[in-house]
Design a protein around this motif. Sequence first.
Motif, PDB file in Angstrom:
ATOM      1  N   ASP A  89       0.854  -1.189   0.000  1.00 27.50           N
ATOM      2  CA  ASP A  89       0.000   0.000   0.000  1.00 27.50           C
ATOM      3  C   ASP A  89       0.892   1.242   0.000  1.00 27.50           C
ATOM      4  O   ASP A  89       1.917   1.272   0.686  1.00 27.50           O
ATOM      5  CB  ASP A  89      -0.888   0.041   1.243  1.00 27.50           C
ATOM      6  CG  ASP A  89      -1.880  -1.106   1.313  1.00 27.50           C
ATOM      7  OD1 ASP A  89      -1.959  -1.896   0.364  1.00 27.50           O
ATOM      8  OD2 ASP A  89      -2.594  -1.193   2.328  1.00 27.50           O
ATOM      9  N   ALA A  90       0.490   2.271  -0.768  1.00 28.34           N
ATOM     10  CA  ALA A  90       1.324   3.472  -0.837  1.00 28.34           C
ATOM     11  C   ALA A  90       0.526   4.664  -1.329  1.00 28.34           C
ATOM     12  O   ALA A  90      -0.503   4.514  -1.993  1.00 28.34           O
ATOM     13  CB  ALA A  90       2.511   3.247  -1.777  1.00 28.34           C
ATOM     14  N   GLU A  91       1.031   5.858  -0.979  1.00 29.80           N
ATOM     15  CA  GLU A  91       0.504   7.071  -1.586  1.00 29.80           C
ATOM     16  C   GLU A  91       1.197   7.217  -2.928  1.00 29.80           C
ATOM     17  O   GLU A  91       2.421   7.090  -3.028  1.00 29.80           O
ATOM     18  CB  GLU A  91       0.787   8.303  -0.730  1.00 29.80           C
ATOM     19  CG  GLU A  91       0.244   9.567  -1.374  1.00 29.80           C
ATOM     20  CD  GLU A  91       0.572  10.839  -0.606  1.00 29.80           C
ATOM     21  OE1 GLU A  91      -0.206  11.794  -0.717  1.00 29.80           O
ATOM     22  OE2 GLU A  91       1.608  10.874   0.071  1.00 29.80           O
ATOM     23  N   THR A  93       1.744   9.473  -6.524  1.00 34.16           N
ATOM     24  CA  THR A  93       1.636  10.758  -7.199  1.00 34.16           C
ATOM     25  C   THR A  93       1.851  10.534  -8.686  1.00 34.16           C
ATOM     26  O   THR A  93       2.852   9.943  -9.091  1.00 34.16           O
ATOM     27  CB  THR A  93       2.695  11.759  -6.673  1.00 34.16           C
ATOM     28  OG1 THR A  93       2.510  11.926  -5.268  1.00 34.16           O
ATOM     29  CG2 THR A  93       2.569  13.102  -7.364  1.00 34.16           C
ATOM     30  N   ARG A 108      -2.878  12.852  -6.835  1.00 31.50           N
ATOM     31  CA  ARG A 108      -2.372  12.069  -5.690  1.00 31.50           C
ATOM     32  C   ARG A 108      -3.490  11.210  -5.145  1.00 31.50           C
ATOM     33  O   ARG A 108      -4.661  11.595  -5.170  1.00 31.50           O
ATOM     34  CB  ARG A 108      -1.875  12.992  -4.584  1.00 31.50           C
ATOM     35  CG  ARG A 108      -0.585  13.691  -4.901  1.00 31.50           C
ATOM     36  CD  ARG A 108      -0.057  14.494  -3.687  1.00 31.50           C
ATOM     37  NE  ARG A 108       1.196  15.132  -4.005  1.00 31.50           N
ATOM     38  CZ  ARG A 108       1.308  16.293  -4.638  1.00 31.50           C
ATOM     39  NH1 ARG A 108       0.239  16.929  -5.030  1.00 31.50           N
ATOM     40  NH2 ARG A 108       2.499  16.808  -4.888  1.00 31.50           N
ATOM     41  N   ASP A 110      -4.195   7.396  -2.414  1.00 33.46           N
ATOM     42  CA  ASP A 110      -3.722   6.220  -1.686  1.00 33.46           C
ATOM     43  C   ASP A 110      -4.196   4.981  -2.431  1.00 33.46           C
ATOM     44  O   ASP A 110      -5.385   4.861  -2.753  1.00 33.46           O
ATOM     45  CB  ASP A 110      -4.263   6.213  -0.257  1.00 33.46           C
ATOM     46  CG  ASP A 110      -3.682   7.348   0.576  1.00 33.46           C
ATOM     47  OD1 ASP A 110      -2.484   7.645   0.407  1.00 33.46           O
ATOM     48  OD2 ASP A 110      -4.412   7.935   1.388  1.00 33.46           O
ATOM     49  N   TYR A 111      -3.275   4.059  -2.694  1.00 31.94           N
ATOM     50  CA  TYR A 111      -3.589   2.861  -3.465  1.00 31.94           C
ATOM     51  C   TYR A 111      -3.130   1.619  -2.718  1.00 31.94           C
ATOM     52  O   TYR A 111      -2.140   1.651  -1.980  1.00 31.94           O
ATOM     53  CB  TYR A 111      -2.932   2.923  -4.847  1.00 31.94           C
ATOM     54  CG  TYR A 111      -3.539   4.006  -5.714  1.00 31.94           C
ATOM     55  CD1 TYR A 111      -4.610   3.722  -6.551  1.00 31.94           C
ATOM     56  CD2 TYR A 111      -3.060   5.309  -5.665  1.00 31.94           C
ATOM     57  CE1 TYR A 111      -5.183   4.717  -7.328  1.00 31.94           C
ATOM     58  CE2 TYR A 111      -3.624   6.305  -6.440  1.00 31.94           C
ATOM     59  CZ  TYR A 111      -4.682   6.002  -7.272  1.00 31.94           C
ATOM     60  OH  TYR A 111      -5.250   6.986  -8.041  1.00 31.94           O
ATOM     61  N   ALA A 138       5.790   6.372  -6.048  1.00 30.21           N
ATOM     62  CA  ALA A 138       5.195   5.694  -4.893  1.00 30.21           C
ATOM     63  C   ALA A 138       6.320   5.380  -3.924  1.00 30.21           C
ATOM     64  O   ALA A 138       7.081   4.429  -4.131  1.00 30.21           O
ATOM     65  CB  ALA A 138       4.481   4.413  -5.328  1.00 30.21           C
TER      66      ALA A 138
END
Length: 151
Positions: A89-91, A93, A108, A110-111, A138
């Motif tokens: 999981d990561a933010e 851009t 941007r 969160d995925y 990421a």
Amino acid sequence: ITTSWNGKATSEDVLFSLVIRPTADADLSDIINVSSRYTAAEAYGNGNTMNVGVNFSNGEVAAAGFEMFQNTPNPFAVETLIGFNLPQDAEVTLTINDASGRVLTVLRGDYAAGYNTINVSKSQVQGATGVLGYTVTAGEFTATKTMIAVK
């Protein structure tokens, strides 16, 4: 190779086998990996989504890593889809630039770990046409590709 299987299996079951004949010396863990480019690389069990990896005979498991894919369709006139795979999981851009390097848009979000997509419309790139660059960042991972926007 794209594949999908739906059914019950135990850890002892062999779902499919792959025979590989080398043409050069290399570590398999360096040249074989799992990707979500065409089919999501994931498994489901007990109501949970799990990542899929390759288990080599030395006990090393190569999990799906960070990967960014070419946008589709390319070229695009109305909208395009940018796909990427995250190891965790990561933010994320997404930055899109025109050919001169001017930033057209920054998105941007969160995925979750695994395969994800971002839909980009022509209005989000300010109606720009021609060759555009896009970068997905990421965490410590970054990848850049180009796409073509047409009228």
